[in-house]
Design a protein around this motif. Sequence first.
Motif, PDB file in Angstrom:
ATOM      1  N   PHE A 346       0.864  -1.179   0.000  1.00 47.31           N
ATOM      2  CA  PHE A 346       0.000   0.000   0.000  1.00 47.31           C
ATOM      3  C   PHE A 346       0.900   1.228   0.000  1.00 47.31           C
ATOM      4  O   PHE A 346       2.089   1.143   0.321  1.00 47.31           O
ATOM      5  CB  PHE A 346      -0.977  -0.005   1.184  1.00 47.31           C
ATOM      6  CG  PHE A 346      -0.343   0.128   2.528  1.00 47.31           C
ATOM      7  CD1 PHE A 346       0.259  -0.971   3.142  1.00 47.31           C
ATOM      8  CD2 PHE A 346      -0.346   1.343   3.206  1.00 47.31           C
ATOM      9  CE1 PHE A 346       0.839  -0.853   4.398  1.00 47.31           C
ATOM     10  CE2 PHE A 346       0.226   1.465   4.460  1.00 47.31           C
ATOM     11  CZ  PHE A 346       0.824   0.361   5.066  1.00 47.31           C
ATOM     12  N   SER A 347       0.320   2.355  -0.402  1.00 47.87           N
ATOM     13  CA  SER A 347       1.106   3.587  -0.401  1.00 47.87           C
ATOM     14  C   SER A 347       0.416   4.622   0.479  1.00 47.87           C
ATOM     15  O   SER A 347      -0.810   4.580   0.667  1.00 47.87           O
ATOM     16  CB  SER A 347       1.287   4.113  -1.823  1.00 47.87           C
ATOM     17  OG  SER A 347       0.041   4.187  -2.464  1.00 47.87           O
ATOM     18  N   LEU A 348       1.237   5.473   1.025  1.00 52.05           N
ATOM     19  CA  LEU A 348       0.737   6.480   1.970  1.00 52.05           C
ATOM     20  C   LEU A 348       0.732   7.844   1.315  1.00 52.05           C
ATOM     21  O   LEU A 348       1.624   8.167   0.517  1.00 52.05           O
ATOM     22  CB  LEU A 348       1.647   6.488   3.200  1.00 52.05           C
ATOM     23  CG  LEU A 348       1.500   5.244   4.085  1.00 52.05           C
ATOM     24  CD1 LEU A 348       2.692   5.093   5.015  1.00 52.05           C
ATOM     25  CD2 LEU A 348       0.203   5.316   4.879  1.00 52.05           C
ATOM     26  N   LYS A 349      -0.286   8.627   1.685  1.00 51.48           N
ATOM     27  CA  LYS A 349      -0.369   9.977   1.114  1.00 51.48           C
ATOM     28  C   LYS A 349       0.872  10.788   1.472  1.00 51.48           C
ATOM     29  O   LYS A 349       1.285  11.659   0.727  1.00 51.48           O
ATOM     30  CB  LYS A 349      -1.631  10.696   1.622  1.00 51.48           C
ATOM     31  CG  LYS A 349      -2.902  10.109   0.992  1.00 51.48           C
ATOM     32  CD  LYS A 349      -4.163  10.727   1.573  1.00 51.48           C
ATOM     33  CE  LYS A 349      -5.400  10.095   0.950  1.00 51.48           C
ATOM     34  NZ  LYS A 349      -6.618  10.378   1.728  1.00 51.48           N
ATOM     35  N   ASN A 357       8.310   6.357   8.497  1.00 51.59           N
ATOM     36  CA  ASN A 357       7.770   6.569   9.853  1.00 51.59           C
ATOM     37  C   ASN A 357       6.897   5.403  10.285  1.00 51.59           C
ATOM     38  O   ASN A 357       6.976   4.933  11.419  1.00 51.59           O
ATOM     39  CB  ASN A 357       6.941   7.858   9.906  1.00 51.59           C
ATOM     40  CG  ASN A 357       7.832   9.077   9.997  1.00 51.59           C
ATOM     41  OD1 ASN A 357       8.994   8.969  10.405  1.00 51.59           O
ATOM     42  ND2 ASN A 357       7.288  10.220   9.602  1.00 51.59           N
ATOM     43  N   LEU A 358       6.040   4.953   9.366  1.00 53.87           N
ATOM     44  CA  LEU A 358       5.139   3.850   9.698  1.00 53.87           C
ATOM     45  C   LEU A 358       5.956   2.636  10.141  1.00 53.87           C
ATOM     46  O   LEU A 358       5.675   2.029  11.176  1.00 53.87           O
ATOM     47  CB  LEU A 358       4.268   3.503   8.485  1.00 53.87           C
ATOM     48  CG  LEU A 358       3.424   2.232   8.674  1.00 53.87           C
ATOM     49  CD1 LEU A 358       2.233   2.518   9.587  1.00 53.87           C
ATOM     50  CD2 LEU A 358       2.953   1.669   7.355  1.00 53.87           C
ATOM     51  N   VAL A 359       6.944   2.288   9.327  1.00 51.16           N
ATOM     52  CA  VAL A 359       7.743   1.098   9.624  1.00 51.16           C
ATOM     53  C   VAL A 359       8.397   1.228  11.008  1.00 51.16           C
ATOM     54  O   VAL A 359       8.416   0.283  11.798  1.00 51.16           O
ATOM     55  CB  VAL A 359       8.808   0.882   8.517  1.00 51.16           C
ATOM     56  CG1 VAL A 359       9.834  -0.151   8.943  1.00 51.16           C
ATOM     57  CG2 VAL A 359       8.132   0.454   7.216  1.00 51.16           C
ATOM     58  N   HIS A 380       9.997  -1.802   3.485  1.00 52.38           N
ATOM     59  CA  HIS A 380       9.923  -0.740   2.501  1.00 52.38           C
ATOM     60  C   HIS A 380      10.782  -1.208   1.318  1.00 52.38           C
ATOM     61  O   HIS A 380      12.001  -1.066   1.335  1.00 52.38           O
ATOM     62  CB  HIS A 380      10.480   0.546   3.150  1.00 52.38           C
ATOM     63  CG  HIS A 380      10.452   1.724   2.242  1.00 52.38           C
ATOM     64  ND1 HIS A 380      11.536   2.543   2.054  1.00 52.38           N
ATOM     65  CD2 HIS A 380       9.465   2.219   1.459  1.00 52.38           C
ATOM     66  CE1 HIS A 380      11.203   3.500   1.198  1.00 52.38           C
ATOM     67  NE2 HIS A 380       9.966   3.329   0.827  1.00 52.38           N
ATOM     68  N   PRO A 381      10.162  -1.808   0.283  1.00 48.90           N
ATOM     69  CA  PRO A 381      10.945  -2.462  -0.779  1.00 48.90           C
ATOM     70  C   PRO A 381      11.943  -1.540  -1.468  1.00 48.90           C
ATOM     71  O   PRO A 381      13.056  -1.952  -1.797  1.00 48.90           O
ATOM     72  CB  PRO A 381       9.884  -2.943  -1.775  1.00 48.90           C
ATOM     73  CG  PRO A 381       8.637  -3.055  -0.977  1.00 48.90           C
ATOM     74  CD  PRO A 381       8.711  -1.989   0.065  1.00 48.90           C
ATOM     75  N   VAL A 403       5.898   3.006  -1.573  1.00 49.70           N
ATOM     76  CA  VAL A 403       5.162   1.758  -1.326  1.00 49.70           C
ATOM     77  C   VAL A 403       5.719   1.022  -0.101  1.00 49.70           C
ATOM     78  O   VAL A 403       6.926   0.913   0.072  1.00 49.70           O
ATOM     79  CB  VAL A 403       5.239   0.849  -2.576  1.00 49.70           C
ATOM     80  CG1 VAL A 403       4.886  -0.587  -2.239  1.00 49.70           C
ATOM     81  CG2 VAL A 403       4.314   1.385  -3.663  1.00 49.70           C
ATOM     82  N   VAL A 404       4.803   0.521   0.731  1.00 51.50           N
ATOM     83  CA  VAL A 404       5.167  -0.321   1.883  1.00 51.50           C
ATOM     84  C   VAL A 404       4.587  -1.713   1.633  1.00 51.50           C
ATOM     85  O   VAL A 404       3.442  -1.837   1.200  1.00 51.50           O
ATOM     86  CB  VAL A 404       4.589   0.263   3.193  1.00 51.50           C
ATOM     87  CG1 VAL A 404       4.813  -0.698   4.361  1.00 51.50           C
ATOM     88  CG2 VAL A 404       5.209   1.622   3.476  1.00 51.50           C
ATOM     89  N   ARG A 405       5.394  -2.750   1.889  1.00 50.11           N
ATOM     90  CA  ARG A 405       4.894  -4.121   1.703  1.00 50.11           C
ATOM     91  C   ARG A 405       4.596  -4.768   3.051  1.00 50.11           C
ATOM     92  O   ARG A 405       5.396  -4.658   3.980  1.00 50.11           O
ATOM     93  CB  ARG A 405       5.924  -4.976   0.968  1.00 50.11           C
ATOM     94  CG  ARG A 405       5.406  -6.401   0.709  1.00 50.11           C
ATOM     95  CD  ARG A 405       6.476  -7.297   0.107  1.00 50.11           C
ATOM     96  NE  ARG A 405       7.468  -7.680   1.103  1.00 50.11           N
ATOM     97  CZ  ARG A 405       8.594  -8.334   0.821  1.00 50.11           C
ATOM     98  NH1 ARG A 405       8.871  -8.670  -0.429  1.00 50.11           N
ATOM     99  NH2 ARG A 405       9.452  -8.647   1.778  1.00 50.11           N
ATOM    100  N   LEU A 406       3.461  -5.451   3.125  1.00 43.76           N
ATOM    101  CA  LEU A 406       3.104  -6.210   4.322  1.00 43.76           C
ATOM    102  C   LEU A 406       3.048  -7.696   3.998  1.00 43.76           C
ATOM    103  O   LEU A 406       2.641  -8.094   2.904  1.00 43.76           O
ATOM    104  CB  LEU A 406       1.724  -5.793   4.839  1.00 43.76           C
ATOM    105  CG  LEU A 406       1.530  -4.333   5.258  1.00 43.76           C
ATOM    106  CD1 LEU A 406       0.081  -4.131   5.727  1.00 43.76           C
ATOM    107  CD2 LEU A 406       2.504  -3.941   6.365  1.00 43.76           C
ATOM    108  N   SER A 407       3.461  -8.515   4.941  1.00 50.39           N
ATOM    109  CA  SER A 407       3.180  -9.948   4.895  1.00 50.39           C
ATOM    110  C   SER A 407       2.404 -10.246   6.158  1.00 50.39           C
ATOM    111  O   SER A 407       2.929 -10.107   7.273  1.00 50.39           O
ATOM    112  CB  SER A 407       4.481 -10.755   4.860  1.00 50.39           C
ATOM    113  OG  SER A 407       4.185 -12.141   4.994  1.00 50.39           O
TER     114      SER A 407
END
Lengths: 426, 194
Positions: A346-349, A357-359, A380-381, A403-407
């Motif tokens: 997902f991507s952040l505005k 920051n999220l990570v 963060h790929p 883009v941030v990747r989640l598993s």
Amino acid sequence: MNDRLPGFSTLAVHAGAQPDPTTGARATPIYQTTSFVFNDADHAASLFGLQAFGNIYTRIGNPTQAVLEERIAALEGGTAALAVASGHAAQVVVLQQLLMPGDEFIAARKLYGGSINQFTHAFKSFGWNVVWADPDDVASFERAVTPRTRAIFIESIANPAGSITDIEAIAAVARKAGVPLIVDNTLATPYLIRPIDHGADIVVHSLTKFLGGHGNSLGGVIVDAGTFDWSKDNKYPMLSEPRPEYHGIKIQETFGNFAFAIACRVLGLRDLGPAISPFNAFMILTGIETLPLRMAKHCENARAVAEYLAGHPAVAAVNYSGLAGNPYNNLARKYAPKGAGAVFTFSLKGGYEAGVNLVSNLKLFSHLANVGDTRSLVIHPASTTHSQLDDAAKVKSGAAPDVVRLSIGIEDKEDLIADLEQALGA
Amino acid sequence: MNHDNYDDNYIRGILNGVKSIAMVGASPVNVRPSYFAFKYLAQRGYDMIPVNPGHVGKNLLDKPFVASLADIGRPVDMIDIFRNSTHIMPVVEEALRLDPLPKVIWMQLGARDDAAAAKAEAAGIKVVMNRCPKIEYGRLSSEISWMGVNSRTLSSKRAPMPTQGMRLSLNRTSLGGGETAASDRAAKNKADPT
């Protein structure tokens, strides 16, 4: 009269394993040994000449590994499998059987970043030339075919964005070109997608991910669908021509519809050496026993998290093919009706900074370079797995800078959402 | 009889039922598939007879070569034909002149002749095409699982340690025969490109 066909969960527990002939041990023992004694000189010669079934040396095969191999072959619907040290090792061993220096293979542009590196740099030094195509544009595969093409390589669910590949459409291109279709099924696992049912000739996995499932053991596997005729022309001499290493045996003539798996073992693994450790084979085998339970939970949690993120004001976009409106939703419904997997982006505005920051603010999600763990993971790929690509290639492979990747793991989904809530609000 | 795929019970019945096997095209060259299929079946307790006119006067694993099926001189349960598809019919015709008739005619991996099969079946003989009895025996007993091959069988019983001349149990639970295998569909498509 045929016996009843056991279901997927029964195969996940039983296929390939039976009580140990010597001790009666019911769990598959860890045969932590390098070598196996021969009955006599004749037996040894028969084994070395590929004339008898049995074990020689753990670089070529091991009983714990053999159980793992048969189990995955059964789950994927293949004729045979070969387990190796990692998913990367599986890719080297597969392509070594198919390509000679100067040959080409066509690969989907949306792949795990490590595969893009391996194909672009390491394989180039072997003289194996990758030609990229766009998995969202089947015609781009057709245009890439040349007389030197020897294989087509795709991911069923592509890393990192979780997009779904139209396997049947690309299988048709491969059939027309007379080359095998190789599908990396790591992110789907055979629980969600069985690529052989859709036309794949070879399936590879990183067992390190959902199949092992616990983030504790590296492994890879190659599954032979038994569908490809290696001897119809002279493109695949490793399989169709007499092998000097084995007194002139022709691998396909001798082994029929599991010839490719045998070639990978006796020409690839034996000579290149990336054997899986028996202990890792055991750990992965144990993981597979709960694969159906875990995948159902992974997918349930992933959907809940994706829906939550899609409604969050700080989120610009969620790339989860299981959501209605996602460009891959129709393909997901066709190929992965039980769930669209548990890896997505997902991507952040707030862009790159907000992602970083999220990570750093997440407390339950682990920041690391793996997927398919029981634990939920974040990365963060653009700055890690895909960092060696230039910006244009990052965007094309689904790893744009924002883009941030989640598993998504198998924790309680409410706890995962709460962790994201506090991290996005921080 | 559908020769595109075989029910495991059909193959199991044949391998459990036959005792003597005449192998047409058996080779004394120890790197040829016919040699090691012959050797494996002998090790699993079958009464093996090598048939090859080019090697009469020699032995294959202590069994004397005979020139033709007629020269065997005693009843034989199964003929295993190690010849390519274009050489099948004359062997089947020769087999049909035997008295008593063999119970089974088996054509090796890669060999298929539907007309010859129909002729044999009309005489009440069971036919298997494009399979290897060594591979099928290894698969149904799970002995082949050492090679990472999908035996398409399950068992919760403890397996015996195989020894020289020992017949193995082939009575494991089959996973629905070959009907679901993509490889069988591919073989069918190859035989019938339409």
